[in-house]
Motif scaffolding. Structure first.
Motif, mmCIF file in Angstrom:
data_model
loop_
_atom_site.group_PDB
_atom_site.id
_atom_site.type_symbol
_atom_site.label_atom_id
_atom_site.label_comp_id
_atom_site.label_asym_id
_atom_site.label_seq_id
_atom_site.Cartn_x
_atom_site.Cartn_y
_atom_site.Cartn_z
ATOM 1 N N LYS A 1 -6.345 -2.211 -3.537
ATOM 2 C CA LYS A 1 -5.763 -3.542 -4.034
ATOM 3 C C LYS A 1 -4.465 -3.078 -4.479
ATOM 4 O O LYS A 1 -3.403 -3.741 -4.115
ATOM 5 C CB LYS A 1 -6.627 -4.012 -5.110
ATOM 6 N N ARG A 2 -4.097 -1.639 -5.056
ATOM 7 C CA ARG A 2 -3.146 -1.282 -5.876
ATOM 8 C C ARG A 2 -2.156 -0.856 -4.679
ATOM 9 O O ARG A 2 -1.030 -0.814 -4.635
ATOM 10 C CB ARG A 2 -3.274 -0.412 -6.736
ATOM 11 N N LEU A 3 -2.819 -0.275 -3.617
ATOM 12 C CA LEU A 3 -1.990 0.506 -2.570
ATOM 13 C C LEU A 3 -0.775 -0.134 -2.015
ATOM 14 O O LEU A 3 0.412 0.324 -2.179
ATOM 15 C CB LEU A 3 -2.868 1.047 -1.424
ATOM 16 N N PRO A 4 -0.777 -1.395 -1.636
ATOM 17 C CA PRO A 4 0.241 -2.111 -0.982
ATOM 18 C C PRO A 4 1.540 -2.111 -2.104
ATOM 19 O O PRO A 4 2.610 -2.166 -1.519
ATOM 20 C CB PRO A 4 -0.428 -3.621 -0.688
ATOM 21 N N LYS A 5 1.068 -2.322 -3.159
ATOM 22 C CA LYS A 5 2.069 -2.354 -4.301
ATOM 23 C C LYS A 5 2.912 -1.128 -4.310
ATOM 24 O O LYS A 5 4.064 -1.256 -4.608
ATOM 25 C CB LYS A 5 1.773 -2.742 -5.608
ATOM 26 N N VAL A 6 2.133 0.085 -4.393
ATOM 27 C CA VAL A 6 2.913 1.354 -4.418
ATOM 28 C C VAL A 6 3.710 1.595 -3.048
ATOM 29 O O VAL A 6 4.633 2.087 -3.244
ATOM 30 C CB VAL A 6 1.559 2.387 -4.548
ATOM 31 N N LEU A 7 3.230 1.263 -1.903
ATOM 32 C CA LEU A 7 4.151 1.357 -0.695
ATOM 33 C C LEU A 7 5.123 0.408 -0.486
ATOM 34 O O LEU A 7 6.118 0.662 0.203
ATOM 35 C CB LEU A 7 3.035 1.518 0.394
ATOM 36 N N GLN A 8 5.347 -0.563 -1.194
ATOM 37 C CA GLN A 8 6.035 -1.732 -0.727
ATOM 38 C C GLN A 8 7.730 -1.441 -0.705
ATOM 39 O O GLN A 8 8.318 -1.604 0.132
ATOM 40 C CB GLN A 8 6.091 -2.942 -1.739
ATOM 41 N N ASN A 9 8.046 -0.339 -1.601
ATOM 42 C CA ASN A 9 9.475 0.002 -1.319
ATOM 43 C C ASN A 9 9.740 1.521 -1.365
ATOM 44 O O ASN A 9 10.823 1.979 -1.703
ATOM 45 C CB ASN A 9 10.363 -0.526 -2.819
ATOM 46 N N THR A 10 8.731 2.015 -1.087
ATOM 47 C CA THR A 10 8.484 3.647 -1.021
ATOM 48 C C THR A 10 9.353 4.051 0.511
ATOM 49 O O THR A 10 9.164 3.310 1.377
ATOM 50 C CB THR A 10 7.119 4.204 -0.904
ATOM 51 N N SER A 11 9.978 4.938 0.419
ATOM 52 C CA SER A 11 10.548 5.871 1.670
ATOM 53 C C SER A 11 10.708 7.239 1.533
ATOM 54 O O SER A 11 10.295 7.582 0.497
ATOM 55 C CB SER A 11 11.936 5.070 1.780
ATOM 56 N N GLY A 12 11.016 7.920 2.648
ATOM 57 C CA GLY A 12 11.019 9.124 2.702
ATOM 58 C C GLY A 12 9.603 9.713 2.933
ATOM 59 O O GLY A 12 9.365 10.206 3.982
ATOM 60 N N PHE A 13 8.789 9.733 2.134
ATOM 61 C CA PHE A 13 7.240 10.168 2.327
ATOM 62 C C PHE A 13 6.564 9.528 1.253
ATOM 63 O O PHE A 13 7.027 9.270 0.014
ATOM 64 C CB PHE A 13 7.126 11.777 2.491
ATOM 65 N N VAL A 14 5.121 9.694 1.063
ATOM 66 C CA VAL A 14 4.271 9.056 0.084
ATOM 67 C C VAL A 14 3.790 10.928 -0.645
ATOM 68 O O VAL A 14 3.442 11.474 0.250
ATOM 69 C CB VAL A 14 3.154 8.389 0.385
ATOM 70 N N TYR A 15 3.963 10.763 -1.703
ATOM 71 C CA TYR A 15 3.373 11.975 -2.394
ATOM 72 C C TYR A 15 1.923 11.655 -2.845
ATOM 73 O O TYR A 15 1.920 11.055 -3.725
ATOM 74 C CB TYR A 15 4.346 12.394 -3.366
#
Length: 263
Positions: free
Chosen positions: A161-175
């Motif tokens: 449920k939370r993951l899409p919010k975390v990813l929405q404006n992320t760029s470069g890579f996910v840590y």
């Protein structure tokens, strides 16, 4: 395309995983810190995470906290941290630099001023651990507009449920933080991390890099085999804390990089 994007494209084309090294800027002092940072690319480091010293590093374990204290006591500032990046850029235009820290020093500097200076210094991305996605307008969106990647942390408690919010404006890579708790607190098991990495990768096209608790070449290899790369921080900072010469620290870093690149 940022330097971070270019680096992952290069690694992917070569069938290699990324090795990311974290060091605290100014630890144990400016000159020795600069010497270590300038030596990281030749030691096999693909991406440099440069810690920004802060007085209240709530996500960090004792190793990183003490490194920040040493740096601050030696007179390290945000300006001097950016100077380390500027000095590296005089001889290295390719290795990405990610500035990792907390929002307070950036806020105090002023976001617009900071982003202009960071871009000019050759910073490629930011990890700001105390700014959640709900605060993206504070720094994340302005940073992206300025051409810097904004890298977000995902953790074992980041559910679907939370993951899409975390990813929405992320760029470069996910840590991906491989353990619950603070930096350097425990060792991750690749068998535990693999399903989480797969879950994140099913939700994004970004590379997923795993950190927290990796201390040996074999561990670096094991984690890199199930992710797009691995981060080592506390183990390197511990070498610096022991007062070892830069050459010895860099030799240790190379063993870790070699481990990751075997994956």
């Amino acid at each position: 395309m940022t330097r971070i994007d270019a680096k992952f494209a290069e690694l992917n084309a070569a069938g290699k995983k990324a090795f990311v090294a974290y060091v605290m800027a100014g630890d144990p002092d400016y000159d020795r810190s600069l010497e270590i940072v300038k030596g990281l690319p030749d030691a096999g480091v693909d991406i440099i995470e440069l810690g920004l010293p802060f007085t209240d590093p709530m996500a960090d374990g004792s190793t990183i906290q003490l490194a920040g204290q040493r740096a601050l006591e030696a007179g390290m500032t945000l300006e001097k941290t950016l100077n380390i990046a500027r000095e590296l850029r005089k001889t290295d235009e390719k290795t990405p630099i990610v500035l990792m820290g907390y929002y307070n020093p950036i806020y105090s500097r002023g976001v617009e001023t900071f982003l202009k200076e960071a871009q000019e210094a050759g910073i490629d991305g930011l990890i700001v651990v105390d700014l959640p996605p709900e605060e993206d307008v504070e720094l994340c969106i302005p940073a992206q507009a300025a051409g810097l990647n904004f890298i977000r942390l995902a953790t074992p408690t980041t559910d679907n449920k939370r993951l899409p919010k975390v990813l929405q404006n992320t760029s470069g890579f996910v840590y991906y933080v491989s353990i619950t708790g603070i930096t350097g607190a425990a060792a991750p098991e690749a068998s535990d991390v693999a399903p989480e990495v797969a879950r994140i990768k099913s939700a994004t096209d970004l590379p997923v890099i795993v950190g927290f608790g990796v201390r040996t070449p074999d561990m670096a290899q094991g984690i890199a085999e199930i992710a797009d790369g691995v981060v080592v921080g506390s183990a390197i900072v511990s070498e610096i804390a022991e007062g070892k010469p830069a050459a010895n620290v860099l030799s240790f870093v190379k063993t870790l990089a070699d481990g990751a690149h075997r994956a």
